[in-house]
Design a protein around this motif. Sequence first.
Motif: not given
Length: 310
Positions: A148-157, A184-186, A190-198, A288-292
């Motif tokens: 799901i986070e793959h698509y929230t990052a896509f939408l965020g970008d 913030e999604e961008v 990587s967090v959700a994917f890194d956790l899954f890999a872990h 992302a950080l520039a927008y924030l």
Amino acid sequence: MSNKPIRRPGPVESGHAPPRPRRVSFSWADTPLHWVPGDPFTTHTVNVLHLLLPAGERWFVHVYKQVLPYIHDDALRADVIGFIGQEAMHAQAHDEVLPHLREQGLDPTPYTAQVDWMFEKLLGDRTLPPGRPRWWWLRERVALIAAIEHYTAFLGDWVLNADALDRAGADPTMLDLLRWHGAEEVEHRSVAFDLFAHIDGAYARRARTWALAFGALMFLWQRGIRFFLANDPTLDRGPGGTAKASLMDFHRRGRAGLLPGTGALLRSVPGYLRRDYHPSHECSTAQALAYLASSPAARAADAAVGKDAG
């Protein structure tokens, strides 16, 4: 379970720090029901986020709190704790839009009740024997969140770059909510994917849960659009009694930049299924950080923190 330190492939962006929650707030008093002027279809297609995200992101937090004891990488643990804080804030911010919709005659409760049931019951904790069955179900849900986070990052970008919404005169408060959230999604992509890999990382589970997540998101999104259009009190229903929407409506607005393009959405599919996939290859943390740093809501939140600290 691997529990190995995470090695983040792809382009490494300097200055990595754990994501941090920004306690934003928004006032909806001046936001019209059709916050993209004259375009209820675009408005309501994006409004589905307010229906899906509160329950979904509370579920993310619930699952990740359960997995924290299994994380044996200090940097990843810090990232996950930051992720939890951000997702909790996202759920709250989108939840606060719903009373505004009710005030304008569009009650989302019948739809949100279905979404709540899906996350709380269908994907919630199950009465399973301790040991392997419970561990299997935890890994399944962690893998689903990564997909799901793959698509929230896509939408965020996408929303960070959706200049067509500005040109269309979209409500600035709603744009700030969407872009703050998208940034913030961008930032934590990587967090959700890194956790899954872990904790697992099995390719078969990654592919299977991607298919489940993609199918569920598409199903829920089209239902949400139809729900909004059918219950919007300002729309002319026509002789059939319902406002119509179609894939062509989505495609046309995607070509105009008002919604994600269908081509870009389809191209995002094989990316996640590549064996060498990692989210760091996609999007831009710097953007992302520039927008924030410029977001009115995020700046106000940071100023409030600074005032409290002083």
